[in-house]
Design an enzyme around this catalytic site. Structure first.
Site, PDB file in Angstrom:
ATOM      1  N   GLU A   2       0.824  -1.206   0.000  1.00  0.00           N
ATOM      2  CA  GLU A   2       0.000   0.000   0.000  1.00  0.00           C
ATOM      3  C   GLU A   2       0.861   1.260   0.000  1.00  0.00           C
ATOM      4  OE1 GLU A   2      -3.158  -0.106  -0.591  1.00  0.00           O
ATOM      5  OE2 GLU A   2      -3.046  -2.291  -0.586  1.00  0.00           O
ATOM      6  N   GLU A  38      -0.351  -2.498  -9.671  1.00  0.00           N
ATOM      7  CA  GLU A  38      -0.182  -3.501  -8.618  1.00  0.00           C
ATOM      8  C   GLU A  38       1.180  -4.182  -8.687  1.00  0.00           C
ATOM      9  OE1 GLU A  38      -2.418  -4.327  -6.030  1.00  0.00           O
ATOM     10  OE2 GLU A  38      -3.150  -2.392  -6.740  1.00  0.00           O
TER      11      GLU A  38
END
Length: 291
Positions: free
Chosen positions: A131, A179
């Site tokens: 994150e 990602e």
């Protein structure tokens, strides 16, 4: 106390950004109508909704609240050379974590309780590192756009809905590519590729009961087998059909990708550079580090 991992002083996002992320970001910036859809979405819902909803429904992690999680966050931020964002824990049955960055507001990370229950502390730090990768790579604006498109599609005007539908595939493609960069940030934060791959394995087929029984080497072999079987022209078409509407790449693809990068010269160079920079900094402060 000696720091357990190599802090990557002066780390820049382009030092680990995945080439697919860079390519997809450049393509997204060239899309016509992007500014219009952002204005329409922010006008109808507003970023403030997400912030207020989060602080009203989650627990803010701090030195006084869930201090072990707070320490994992601080260590990951030190490694990635990043200012510490807020971290929240939210009660939710679906294992997930996400990042939100608002204009003029401190960014925050949210981790669902079900994900925490599934993972070891090292794996939780990998999730936090992932994150933080969104923040390090400055993904916030496009992540906000992706979230708003998904949540607000039914509330848009006809023009806004048409633009959102047109952009959706490009947005999803960008999110999937982003990602891969964030998985690399997870690896840099933990400096253990098996920890990152274990997170992906548990997301693919884990539960608090099954997690201790899972075999990581078997999962990595599965990832390599999928990679090989989908390398043909037909396999590539089927892979695209599988992933076209997903917000994340398939876990086996992510595990294979991080397995490759962990053995690359680029990754080793980043760690070596980090060691040299950190050694130099500690010597200036009269400290000693045993590598």
């Amino acid at each position: 106390m000696a720091f357990p991992k190599t802090p990557l002083i002066g780390l820049k996002a382009d030092g680990f950004r995945h080439p697919l992320d860079l390519e997809a970001t450049q393509s997204l910036k060239q899309l016509p109508g992007l500014d219009l859809i952002v204005r329409q979405l922010l006008g109808s819902i507003g970023e403030q909704f997400f912030y207020l909803d989060n602080i009203a429904s989650s627990v803010l992690v701090s030195e006084q609240q869930l201090p072990e999680l707070h320490q994992l966050l601080k260590e990951a931020c030190q490694v990635l050379d990043l200012e510490t964002p807020e971290l929240y824990v939210r009660q939710h049955p679906m294992p997930n974590a996400y990042t939100f960055a608002m204009r003029g507001k401190k960014p925050f990370v949210v981790i669902h309780t079900s994900l925490i229950e599934l993972l070891t502390p090292a794996e939780i730090q990998a999730v936090i590192g992932h994150e933080l990768g969104h923040l390090k790579c400055e993904h916030g604006v496009y992540l906000t756009l992706a979230n708003l498109i998904m949540l607000a599609a039914g509330q848009l005007s006809t023009v806004g809905a048409l633009i959102a539908q047109t952009l959706q595939s490009q947005i999803l493609q960008w999110v999937r590519c982003a990602e891969f960069s964030c998985d690399r940030a997870a690896l840099l934060a933990t400096q253990d590729s098996r920890v990152v791959s274990s997170v992906l394995m548990k997301l693919a087929g884990g539960s608090p009961t099954l997690a201790p029984q899972l075999n990581l080497d078997a999962f990595l072999a599965q990832a390599r087998a999928y990679d090989e079987s989908s390398s043909t022209e037909l396999g590539l078409l089927l892979r695209e059909a599988q992933t076209g509407q997903l917000t994340h790449p398939l876990p086996v693809l992510r595990a294979r990708e991080i397995d490759r990068w962990a053995s690359s010269k680029d990754y080793e160079t980043l760690l070596q550079k980090g060691k040299m920079c950190y050694s130099s900094e500690t010597e200036k402060k009269g400290e000693w580090r045993n590598w």
